[in-house]
Design an enzyme around this catalytic site. Structure first.
Site: not given
Ligand code: 13P
Length: 250
Positions: A9, A11, A94, A96, A166, A172, A212
């Site tokens: 992903n 982002k 997601h 976010e 997640e 992150g 992560s």
């Molecule tokens: P990270 O791997 O950067 O922690 O992000 C995970 C994520 O949100 C994947 O959709």
């Protein structure tokens, strides 16, 4: 045996020229894997990604979509539009988007239905916050999100939904859930799906872990009983690192 599905992903990262180079670098590194490889890229990279990934084993996905097919929704992109350029996957719900863009369990459910109606394969995200985990609410929160996201789908559609567990506190932050904790949460999800849709659906549905994930922890996570691969953020932005995650079992 369920397949392992490793999705990146990106982002809000990567420009078209970077997308093209990335896929050209990644392709030889992952061409022999038995695992499914997906890159979910920004809208502006989709077309370039699809062209560059043509005739490779790299599948392309979007990171969001609107649930309506068309209309006065300035700035939005529909499932029908994604399908028209041959996008195969789409991330839905997601954390976010739930946190910053008012995505709710209801819109997630509508988007899942619209994705299936247009022949897209959804990757739906669920996961608890740190305070919810600390208060012992994680299981309830996750199960509720799963139930509401899948409401009204047919057994066949649920089988074809990828769920990404997640935990928000692991995204992150560099904090990965232990493989045992992540596997346990995914078992809760599978048990809930079994309760509603039956054992054969529950045993087929792909449930990823995200938060992560990197090359140094991918093997430990992906070799547990119930984790069927990963949704990878930061570590999917470097082709070599992402290839190592895809090739965790080689
Ligand atoms: P990270 O791997 O950067 O922690 O992000 C995970 C994520 O949100 C994947 O959709």
């Amino acid at each position: 045996m369920r397949k392992k599905v490793i999705a990146g992903n990106w982002k809000m990262n990567m420009l078209p020229n970077e997308t093209i180079s990335f896929i050209q670098e990644l392709e030889p590194l992952v061409k022999d894997t038995q695992n499914e490889v997906i890159l979910c890229v920004p809208y502006t990279d989709l077309f370039y990604a699809l062209l560059t990934a043509q005739n490779t084993n790299i599948k392309i996905g979007a990171q969001n979509m609107h649930f309506e097919e068309s209309g006065a929704y300035t700035g939005e992109v529909s499932a029908k539009m994604l399908k028209a350029i041959n996008v195969e996957y789409v991330i839905i719900g997601h954390s976010e988007r739930r946190q910053y863009f008012a995505e709710t369990d209801e819109t997630v459910n509508k988007k899942l239905k619209a994705a299936f109606a247009n022949g897209l394969k959804p990757i739906v995200c669920v996961g608890e916050s740190l305070s919810q985990r600390e208060n012992g609410e994680a299981e309830n929160v996750i199960i509720n999100q799963v139930r509401l996201a899948l409401e009204g789908l047919t057994n066949e559609q649920v089988k074809n939904t990828i769920i990404a567990y997640e935990p928000i506190w692991a995204i992150g932050t560099g904090k990965t859930a232990t493989s045992e904790d992540a596997n346990n949460s995914i078992k809760w999800i599978r048990a809930e799906i079994e309760k509603i849709y039956g054992k054969d659906v529950a045993e087929e549905v792909i449930i990823q872990y995200g938060g992560s994930v990197k090359s140094s922890n991918a093997k430990e996570l992906f070799t547990t009983s119930d984790i069927d691969g990963g949704l990878v953020g930061g570590a999917s932005l470097k082709s070599e690192e992402f290839a190592k995650i895809v090739n965790y079992n080689r």
